[in-house]
Motif scaffolding. Structure first.
Motif, short mmCIF file in Angstrom:
data_model
loop_
_atom_site.label_atom_id
_atom_site.label_comp_id
_atom_site.label_asym_id
_atom_site.label_seq_id
_atom_site.Cartn_x
_atom_site.Cartn_y
_atom_site.Cartn_z
N MET A 51 30.96 48.58 21.08
CA MET A 51 30.61 47.40 20.48
C MET A 51 29.99 46.37 21.56
N LYS A 52 29.67 45.20 21.32
CA LYS A 52 28.96 44.52 22.38
C LYS A 52 29.59 42.97 22.51
N ALA A 53 29.28 42.49 23.70
CA ALA A 53 29.39 41.08 23.61
C ALA A 53 28.20 40.26 24.11
N TYR A 54 27.90 39.09 23.56
CA TYR A 54 26.72 38.37 23.87
C TYR A 54 26.96 37.10 24.38
N ARG A 55 26.21 36.74 25.56
CA ARG A 55 26.24 35.45 26.01
C ARG A 55 25.15 34.61 25.72
N LYS A 106 23.84 30.28 26.14
CA LYS A 106 24.18 29.17 26.18
C LYS A 106 25.57 28.91 26.77
N GLY A 107 25.98 29.85 27.67
CA GLY A 107 26.91 29.63 28.42
C GLY A 107 28.58 30.14 27.64
N LYS A 108 28.31 30.48 26.49
CA LYS A 108 29.29 31.01 25.48
C LYS A 108 29.26 32.47 25.17
N VAL A 109 30.50 33.24 25.20
CA VAL A 109 30.32 34.48 25.03
C VAL A 109 31.00 34.78 23.53
N TYR A 110 30.45 35.65 22.91
CA TYR A 110 30.85 36.05 21.60
C TYR A 110 30.99 37.65 21.36
N LEU A 111 32.09 37.99 20.65
CA LEU A 111 32.14 39.49 20.18
C LEU A 111 31.97 39.65 18.72
N PHE A 112 31.59 40.76 18.32
CA PHE A 112 31.39 40.57 16.80
C PHE A 112 32.20 41.73 16.13
N THR A 164 19.43 41.42 25.03
CA THR A 164 20.50 41.89 25.99
C THR A 164 21.86 41.65 25.44
N SER A 165 22.80 42.42 26.03
CA SER A 165 24.27 42.19 25.86
C SER A 165 25.03 43.23 26.46
N LEU A 166 26.18 42.81 26.44
CA LEU A 166 27.05 43.65 27.37
C LEU A 166 27.68 44.81 26.41
N TYR A 167 27.30 46.08 26.45
CA TYR A 167 28.11 47.20 25.76
C TYR A 167 29.38 47.32 25.98
N ILE A 215 38.76 50.97 28.69
CA ILE A 215 37.59 50.24 28.31
C ILE A 215 36.59 50.04 29.47
N ILE A 216 35.47 50.59 29.17
CA ILE A 216 34.29 50.21 30.46
C ILE A 216 33.22 49.43 29.73
N LEU A 217 32.37 48.53 30.70
CA LEU A 217 31.50 47.80 30.23
C LEU A 217 30.10 47.91 30.86
N SER A 218 29.12 47.96 30.08
CA SER A 218 28.02 48.07 30.59
C SER A 218 26.71 47.16 29.99
N PRO A 219 25.87 46.42 31.00
CA PRO A 219 25.07 45.38 30.57
C PRO A 219 23.79 46.30 29.96
N VAL A 220 23.36 45.89 28.81
CA VAL A 220 22.20 46.66 28.26
C VAL A 220 21.41 45.74 27.70
N GLY A 221 19.94 46.39 27.72
CA GLY A 221 18.99 45.95 26.98
C GLY A 221 18.75 46.56 25.68
N PRO A 222 17.25 46.69 25.23
CA PRO A 222 17.06 47.48 23.68
C PRO A 222 17.51 49.06 24.13
N TYR A 223 17.95 49.28 22.78
CA TYR A 223 18.43 50.72 22.79
C TYR A 223 17.42 51.97 22.78
N PHE A 224 16.30 51.46 21.92
CA PHE A 224 15.18 52.57 21.56
C PHE A 224 14.16 51.97 22.75
N ARG A 225 13.31 52.94 23.20
CA ARG A 225 12.25 52.57 23.87
C ARG A 225 11.19 51.90 23.31
N GLU A 226 11.23 52.01 21.99
CA GLU A 226 10.31 51.48 21.07
C GLU A 226 10.64 49.90 20.95
#
Ligand SMILES: Cc1ncc(COP(=O)(O)O)c(C=O)c1O
Length: 385
Positions: free
Chosen positions: A104-108, A110-116, A163-166, A190-201
Motif C-alpha cells: 500500500m502507499k502513503a502520499y504527502r 501540501k504537508g498532509k499525509v494520506y493513506l488509501f 512519488t510516495s511511501l510504499y 511493517i517496513i516502509l520504502s520511499p518510491v518513485g514510478p514503478y515502471f522504467r517507462e
C-alpha cells in the motif's frame, strides 16, 4: 497533538525516547500496548535527494513495526530501528512458504499525509493469512500502529508528484521446526520504502508477453491471496519475458490457457467500444484494491463495466479489428499502467497505436488525485494520518 515537540526535543538531546507513542490515542488492543524505541536524530539515515530517481523498493526508512505470535496470541508490538531479522535456519517460512504480505502507499501533499483504503489491505492480509493457516491480526490495532509508524517516518514521505511511501506489511512463520504443518509462531512486521514510478517507462505504455508455457494459479489454489509462493511461481516467466524486452507477463488461466487473468503485479482491464471488462474474482487472481476502485469509479461515470472472462482470442481479434480501444493494468505500485503491446505466439499486437488511451489517463488522474487528497473522495477511501 502534544507529543511532537517533546518527542523532537528528546531526540535532539540525543536521548533514546523509549516507550512513547507518538499519536493522540495510544495504539492498544486489549492486553497489548505499542512500545516505541526511536533512533536518535543524529543517527538517522540520509533521505534521498531525488526521490524520482529511486529504484523501486531499495531504500528503507529508519524504523519498522514488529509484533510476534506465540502460544495463540500476538505479543510485543513495537516500533523500533529498521534492522535485519534474526531467524532460526529451521524457521518454517524458509521451508514451507508460510509468508504473506501487502502493498500500500502513503502520499504527502501540501504537508498532509494520506493513506488509501488501508483497512482493505489489512482485511486482505487476513484473508491471505487464513488461506495458509496463519493467524489474523486485529484490524484496528494494526491500523493504529501503522499510522503511528507513518507519523514517525513522515519526513521520509517524498512530496514530489509521482512519488510516495510504499508500505510493506509482512507476516512470516518463525517456529524452528522441520516437518510439514502450520507453524505455531509468527512474526508480523511493517517496513516502509520511499518510491518513485514503478515502471522504467513511467506512465508510458508497457509491453507484456502472454505466457503460454507457464501458469500462475489454479482454482482452489492460493492465487487469490498475497502469499509469497505466488510470486515465486511467476519469476521464471517474468525473467524470460524481461530477456525478450517485455515488462511483465500476462497470465492465462491454467486449465484452458485461453482466458486472460492478470499480470504478476496488476489486474488487467480491456476497454472495448462500449464495455470495460476485467477478469472475475474466481479464486485465481488477486482481488486488487485498485481493481475495485477502477470498477467503482467507472460505474460512477456511467460506463458499462463487466467482470467476465475475456479470451486471448477475443482480445487479439478486438485489437486487430480496432474494437479493443485500450488495455491497462491496475495495481498499487503503478496505480494505472497503459499496456501498449501484447506478444502472443511470437506475434506482437499493438494496442491503440502504442499510445496511452483516454480512459486509462482519466482513471490514472482520478485515482491518483483521490489518493493525494486533490480530488473529491466520494467513497471515503482516503484516511488522513
Ligand atoms: C498478482 C497481483 N495482482 C494484482 C495486484 C493489484 O492489487 P492492488 O491493487 O491491491 O495493489 C497485485 C498487487 O498487489 C498483485 O501482486
Amino acid at each position: 497533538m502534544q507529543w511532537l515537540p517533546a518527542f523532537l526535543l528528546l531526540a535532539q538531546l540525543n536521548q533514546k525516547p523509549k516507550g512513547q507513542v507518538p499519536s493522540a490515542r495510544q495504539a492498544s488492543c486489549g492486553y497489548m500496548k505499542l512500545k516505541v524505541d526511536l533512533i536518535p536524530l543524529r543517527q538517522r539515515k540520509q533521505k534521498p535527494t531525488d526521490p524520482l530517481k529511486l529504484e523501486f523498493g531499495t531504500t528503507f526508512t529508519d524504523h519498522m513495526f514488529t509484533m510476534s505470535y506465540r502460544e495463540g496470541m500476538w505479543n510485543d508490538p513495537r516500533i523500533g530501528p529498521f534492522q535485519p531479522l534474526s531467524l532460526n535456519p529451521a524457521a518454517m517460512c524458509l521451508h514451507y512458504g508460510q509468508g504473506v504480505f501487502e502493498g500500500m502507499k502513503a502520499y504527502r501533499r501540501k504537508g498532509k499525509v494520506y493513506l488509501f483504503r488501508p483497512r482493505d489491505n489489512i482485511l486482505r492480509l487476513n484473508s491471505s493469512a487464513k488461506r495458509i493457516v496463519m493467524p489474523e491480526v486485529d484490524i484496528d490495532f494494526t491500523l493504529d500502529c501503522l499510522k503511528d509508524l507513518i507519523r514517525i517516518e513522515r519526513d521520509w514521505i517524498p512530496e514530489v508528484s509521482g512519488t510516495s511511501l510504499y508500505i510493506r506489511p509482512t507476516m512470516i512463520a518463525t517456529e524452528p521446526k522441520l516437518g510439514v504443518r502450520a507453524s505455531l509462531e509468527y512474526l508480523f512486521y511493517i517496513i516502509l520504502s520511499p518510491v518513485g514510478p514503478y515502471f522504467r517507462e513511467g506512465f508510458n505504455p508497457v509491453k507484456l508477453l502472454v505466457s503460454e508455457k507457464y501458469v500462475r494459479a489454479v482454482r482452489g489454489g492460493i492465487g487469490f491471496s498475497k502469499t509469497v509462493g505466488n510470486y515465486a511461481a511467476s519469476l521464471l516467466a517474468g525473467k524470460e519475458a524481461a530477456d525478450q524486452g517485455y515488462s511483465q507477463v500476462l497470465w492465462l488461466d491454467a486449465l484452458d490457457r485461453q482466458y486472460i487473468e492478470e499480470t504478476s503485479t496488476m489486474n488487467v482491464f480491456v476497454k472495448f467500444r462500449d464495455e470495460l471488462a476485467t477478469s472475475p474474482l474466481d479464486g485465481t487472481i488477486l482481488p486488487g484494491i485498485t481493481r475495485d476502485s477502477v470498477l467503482r469509479i467507472s460505474r460512477d461515470w456511467g460506463l458499462k463495466v463487466s467482470e467476465r472472462r475475456v479470451s486471448i482470442h477475443e482480445l487479439l481479434k478486438g485489437i486487430e479489428a480496432g474494437t479493443v480501444q485500450e488495455v491497462f493494468g491496475a495495481g498499487t505500485a503503478a496505480i494505472i499502467a497503459p499496456i501498449g503491446e501484447l506478444s502472443y505466439q511470437g506475434t506482437a499486437y499493438v494496442i491503440n497505436g502504442g499510445k496511452t488511451g483516454d480512459l486509462t489517463r482519466r482513471l490514472y488522474d482520478e485515482i491518483l488525485g483521490i489518493q493525494c487528497g486533490e480530488r473529491q473522495d466520494s467513497h471515503g477511501w482516503v484516511l488522513s494520518v
